[in-house]
Design a protein around this motif. Structure first.
Motif, PDB file in Angstrom:
ATOM      1  N   THR A 122       1.757  -6.992  10.843  1.00 39.48           N
ATOM      2  CA  THR A 122       1.877  -5.802  11.665  1.00 39.48           C
ATOM      3  C   THR A 122       0.787  -4.793  11.325  1.00 39.48           C
ATOM      4  O   THR A 122       0.364  -4.037  12.162  1.00 39.48           O
ATOM      5  CB  THR A 122       3.245  -5.146  11.447  1.00 39.48           C
ATOM      6  OG1 THR A 122       3.457  -5.037  10.036  1.00 39.48           O
ATOM      7  CG2 THR A 122       4.346  -5.988  12.052  1.00 39.48           C
ATOM      8  N   THR A 123       0.345  -4.824  10.075  1.00 38.54           N
ATOM      9  CA  THR A 123      -0.693  -3.872   9.681  1.00 38.54           C
ATOM     10  C   THR A 123      -1.738  -4.582   8.863  1.00 38.54           C
ATOM     11  O   THR A 123      -1.542  -5.692   8.412  1.00 38.54           O
ATOM     12  CB  THR A 123      -0.111  -2.753   8.806  1.00 38.54           C
ATOM     13  OG1 THR A 123       0.524  -3.366   7.697  1.00 38.54           O
ATOM     14  CG2 THR A 123       0.839  -1.882   9.566  1.00 38.54           C
ATOM     15  N   HIS A 124      -2.822  -3.899   8.680  1.00 39.10           N
ATOM     16  CA  HIS A 124      -3.901  -4.451   7.873  1.00 39.10           C
ATOM     17  C   HIS A 124      -4.134  -3.531   6.691  1.00 39.10           C
ATOM     18  O   HIS A 124      -4.310  -2.339   6.846  1.00 39.10           O
ATOM     19  CB  HIS A 124      -5.170  -4.560   8.716  1.00 39.10           C
ATOM     20  CG  HIS A 124      -6.307  -5.132   7.957  1.00 39.10           C
ATOM     21  ND1 HIS A 124      -6.380  -6.470   7.650  1.00 39.10           N
ATOM     22  CD2 HIS A 124      -7.390  -4.550   7.416  1.00 39.10           C
ATOM     23  CE1 HIS A 124      -7.485  -6.684   6.952  1.00 39.10           C
ATOM     24  NE2 HIS A 124      -8.109  -5.540   6.796  1.00 39.10           N
ATOM     25  N   ARG A 125      -4.067  -4.099   5.518  1.00 40.49           N
ATOM     26  CA  ARG A 125      -4.287  -3.291   4.329  1.00 40.49           C
ATOM     27  C   ARG A 125      -5.708  -2.766   4.281  1.00 40.49           C
ATOM     28  O   ARG A 125      -6.655  -3.504   4.458  1.00 40.49           O
ATOM     29  CB  ARG A 125      -4.043  -4.166   3.096  1.00 40.49           C
ATOM     30  CG  ARG A 125      -2.745  -3.884   2.412  1.00 40.49           C
ATOM     31  CD  ARG A 125      -2.381  -5.002   1.460  1.00 40.49           C
ATOM     32  NE  ARG A 125      -1.387  -5.854   2.080  1.00 40.49           N
ATOM     33  CZ  ARG A 125      -0.132  -5.505   2.287  1.00 40.49           C
ATOM     34  NH1 ARG A 125       0.295  -4.330   1.924  1.00 40.49           N
ATOM     35  NH2 ARG A 125       0.713  -6.327   2.868  1.00 40.49           N
ATOM     36  N   GLU A 167       3.162   1.726   3.314  1.00 34.52           N
ATOM     37  CA  GLU A 167       2.551   1.591   4.630  1.00 34.52           C
ATOM     38  C   GLU A 167       3.360   0.633   5.498  1.00 34.52           C
ATOM     39  O   GLU A 167       3.484   0.791   6.699  1.00 34.52           O
ATOM     40  CB  GLU A 167       1.125   1.044   4.447  1.00 34.52           C
ATOM     41  CG  GLU A 167       0.302   0.996   5.698  1.00 34.52           C
ATOM     42  CD  GLU A 167      -1.068   0.384   5.409  1.00 34.52           C
ATOM     43  OE1 GLU A 167      -1.977   1.181   5.122  1.00 34.52           O
ATOM     44  OE2 GLU A 167      -1.229  -0.840   5.451  1.00 34.52           O
ATOM     45  N   ASP A 168       3.902  -0.380   4.867  1.00 35.73           N
ATOM     46  CA  ASP A 168       4.493  -1.485   5.617  1.00 35.73           C
ATOM     47  C   ASP A 168       5.677  -2.009   4.812  1.00 35.73           C
ATOM     48  O   ASP A 168       5.574  -2.990   4.094  1.00 35.73           O
ATOM     49  CB  ASP A 168       3.409  -2.566   5.774  1.00 35.73           C
ATOM     50  CG  ASP A 168       3.889  -3.726   6.617  1.00 35.73           C
ATOM     51  OD1 ASP A 168       4.844  -3.527   7.388  1.00 35.73           O
ATOM     52  OD2 ASP A 168       3.308  -4.810   6.482  1.00 35.73           O
ATOM     53  N   GLU A 223       0.853  -1.177   0.000  1.00 42.01           N
ATOM     54  CA  GLU A 223       0.000   0.000   0.000  1.00 42.01           C
ATOM     55  C   GLU A 223       0.894   1.233   0.000  1.00 42.01           C
ATOM     56  O   GLU A 223       1.717   1.397   0.902  1.00 42.01           O
ATOM     57  CB  GLU A 223      -0.867  -0.027   1.269  1.00 42.01           C
ATOM     58  CG  GLU A 223      -1.865   1.084   1.390  1.00 42.01           C
ATOM     59  CD  GLU A 223      -3.182   0.791   0.678  1.00 42.01           C
ATOM     60  OE1 GLU A 223      -3.504  -0.410   0.486  1.00 42.01           O
ATOM     61  OE2 GLU A 223      -3.868   1.740   0.323  1.00 42.01           O
TER      62      GLU A 223
END
Lengths: 450, 450
Positions: free
Chosen positions: B444-447, A113-114, A99
């Motif tokens: 670690t994150t969520h798209r 984002e990551d 993302e």
């Protein structure tokens, strides 16, 4: 060869010419793997350029047939291909599922984002468009648009489930609402959805349901403007109207939507209880303009010059639905797949000429290949600018063109032939309701999974 | 003909003979449209009997190939067919998408979560089985089993996403975990998943990923017992072990699972960090026994007599994975598709003979058509009881048998031929990651979706 660059050579302002770096390959980063982004990537495949394609999804989508996934004629995999497979044959292209959160024009980095930032020498933004709810983003959950596989599945799910619930219902009012589909927006997507849902509904009810009657089933197409398919000449629009009406679609133009809740649409012409509400009332560009610090205007599209370079930058390009390109007649190019594809091919060739052959390129010119919409089986319209086509012949042409486009898209002839066969024989291969669906139906209970 | 019955004639106790009602059709209700339930329905199609099929899903599933959906070789729609389509040609059969909550044996009603009760004269319970987490239902979310399309999609999603994340990862430990798949349970499903994942992983890494090496990729198959494929003779098990090892699968027998969390499996042999954890360690019958007020024993299976009638009832039958039938040698019949199908066909014919011809039926006998498991491309095993087959020939036989079963299942020759083609050529048609997936990765994150 390290992918992470020595950024020290790149500390320049955003307005300067991109550096010709000696000793390492020039880095091209493409954000978005739709028709436009992939066309650029293909043109740059198997060159000495170092190309990175970033997308938030792992697949590219043949959007012109997405409405057929929503109406159970096709499976998602029939019109989606993993980006890695599309680009796997090009050894100089790397694919990243990520993302994007911004662009650092000073460091020449794309921010994720990551993950670590991705350095570029040339950046291509081809992030497409999304549905515009005109400030009512809360409507998205109850009236999904049709841009992604997820949305197509959701729409299919709601449509099929509303029939199932109507079959069980003992209440005439509830039954009527469940069998009503409202489509908001009379552009090509709205028309195609309305036609396909009308056909699917009548066919399913007649063949598969014992307690439903075809006359209970309603499809209502709402358009705020004075006519549907506003981009087409009146002759074709009139024909489309007539064909939709024959399919039983109730077309209401000049009607504004005032509110949408779960299970009902409030319009300037009254409230319509409906089991299915779909949104196709206008698109806006993806928020990519924010990455460049540009203000949103013209639906968030990014103004580009004749070489598709973003105005006020060097080495940053935009194309397709993301870009705002004014043609020679002073009108913006439409947000169509063919525009994105032609721009992508142009830009890929231009970069090759510039970076590998060291020669400048001609400006971009759009060649109109014909604008089309399909109303139903055996009914479509084509507008080639100087020529028009409608009816059975237009439908046949539409089918042939899409078979060729799809074969070219995914290189799978067998699937395509099978699709055409299923479509023509009215077999619906993909009438699946996922058992864990959040359906958004006006339901009293939620089915649990054990 | 009203579907809702005059129940006054039916106020009898559960132990009595089902009434022969004069003046209205006898009502057969079938719960569950799997191999067993559909076989009953087909046998009763286009008779004067009034048949209702209730299922919580709108599709029936060819479960033997579900592992191929999970490993992106097939699309869900390739192995699932709408129940309404399957049964659409039988005018005396009604299909209901509904969740059953109980059976009122006195009133002879099936109770639904959301809808009016459904009256029956004869009731057939064919609700299949589900994965048994042996009291640890919290593991289901982190280690899904493979029983439904939803789960197959989820597994596919996690598998593909873990590769994508590994490609982006800068951390060697995280990368290793993401590229590790742990499959718990060494039965046919576990073995088929392990083989298919090993093949898919190696193929994808070699062809499509730039930052991953095939040797980074691990598939671990954990079995608590002393051997995998315990239902097969040693000769075939040894062969399967050897073939799995050739594919790079790390087989660990005699290892117990102590805990499973998001991203790691704790076993009696140590903790394994893993991006993908799959469960195939044993099944239990659906909770249908509770509807009849029976206590759960033998995995919740319902004891039936030689005519498949539930012991202690009249007019209630159970079959397939739901039923416990002891064969002539005193062993329970296995939970296999072929048992369910044969029992369904038997029961349908028996009801026809009984209700339409007025003659009693022979008891059910199971004919073993051969038990099979496929390890990978060109490797499978067959156990026919008196004969055994393994290797390329067994694989060929497996493929032919499944093509025929699938054609018979969905009547779509073209899809099947295409499947075989894709499978043989290693094209993966369905490598889709849904953009709204709840993936359960150690992320670690969520798209987010815009």
């Amino acid at each position: 060869m390290s992918f992470h660059p020595d950024t020290s050579v790149l500390q320049r302002g955003p307005q300067e010419t991109p550096p010709t770096v000696v000793g390492r390959p020039t880095r091209i980063v493409i954000i978005g793997a739709g028709f436009g982004g992939l066309a650029v990537a293909r043109e740059l495949g198997n060159t000495v350029l170092e190309v990175t394609v970033i997308d938030r999804r792992n697949h590219n989508l043949f959007q012109p047939l997405l409405y057929q996934v929503a109406t159970a004629a096709l499976s998602p995999a029939d019109i989606a291909e993993p980006i890695r497979r599309t680009l796997g044959r090009y050894k100089n292209i790397r694919v990243m599922l990520a993302e994007v959160t911004g662009v650092d024009q000073t460091a020449r980095h794309v921010l994720l984002e990551d993950g670590a930032p991705v350095a570029y020498d040339h950046l291509i933004i081809a992030t497409g468009s999304e549905y515009n709810y005109f400030g009512h983003d809360e409507w998205r959950a109850v009236a999904p648009g049709l841009k992604t596989i997820h949305e197509a599945r959701l729409i299919r799910q709601r449509l099929l489930l509303s029939f199932e619930r109507a079959e069980l219902s003992q209440d005439a009012t509830e039954k009527k609402a469940l069998l009503t589909s409202v489509i908001i927006g009379g552009g090509p997507t709205g028309v195609e959805l309305a036609g396909a849902i009308a056909e699917l509904g009548r066919y399913m009810i007649t063949r598969d349901f014992r307690k439903l009657a075809p006359e209970d089933f309603r499809v209502i197409l709402i358009e705020a403007g004075p006519k549907i398919l506003a981009a087409f000449p009146d002759e074709l629009t009139d024909y489309a109207w007539h064909e939709l009406a024959k399919l039983g679609v109730d077309i209401r133009t000049g009607v504004r939507v005032e509110n949408i809740t779960r299970g009902s649409v409030q319009t300037s012409g009254g409230t319509i209880p409906a089991g299915n509400i779909l949104w196709g009332a206008g698109v806006k560009a993806s928020p990519a303009h924010k990455w460049l610090g540009l203000e949103a205007k013209m639906g968030g599209r990014i103004p580009v010059g004749p070489d598709l370079q973003v105005e006020g930058t060097k080495g940053i390009y935009a194309l397709g639905d993301t870009a705002l390109r004014i043609d020679d007649e002073g009108k913006p190019l439409p947000a169509l797949a063919q525009v994105a594809k032609q721009q992508g091919e142009y830009l890929g060739k231009a970069l090759r000429e510039q970076l590998l052959d060291g020669r400048p390129s001609e400006p971009f010119h759009f060649h109109n290949r014909g604008n089309t919409a399909v109303i139903g089986r055996h009914a479509a319209i084509f507008d080639f600018g100087n020529r028009r086509l409608k009816g059975r012949l237009a439908w046949l042409l539409w089918a042939i063109v899409h078979v060729f486009l799809l074969v070219n898209f995914e290189k799978r002839l067998l699937v395509t032939v099978q699709w055409l066969w299923r479509y023509v024989t009215r077999q619906r291969g993909a009438r699946l309701i996922d058992e864990n669906a959040a359906t958004g139906l006006p339901a009293t209970t939620h089915r649990s999974e054990t």
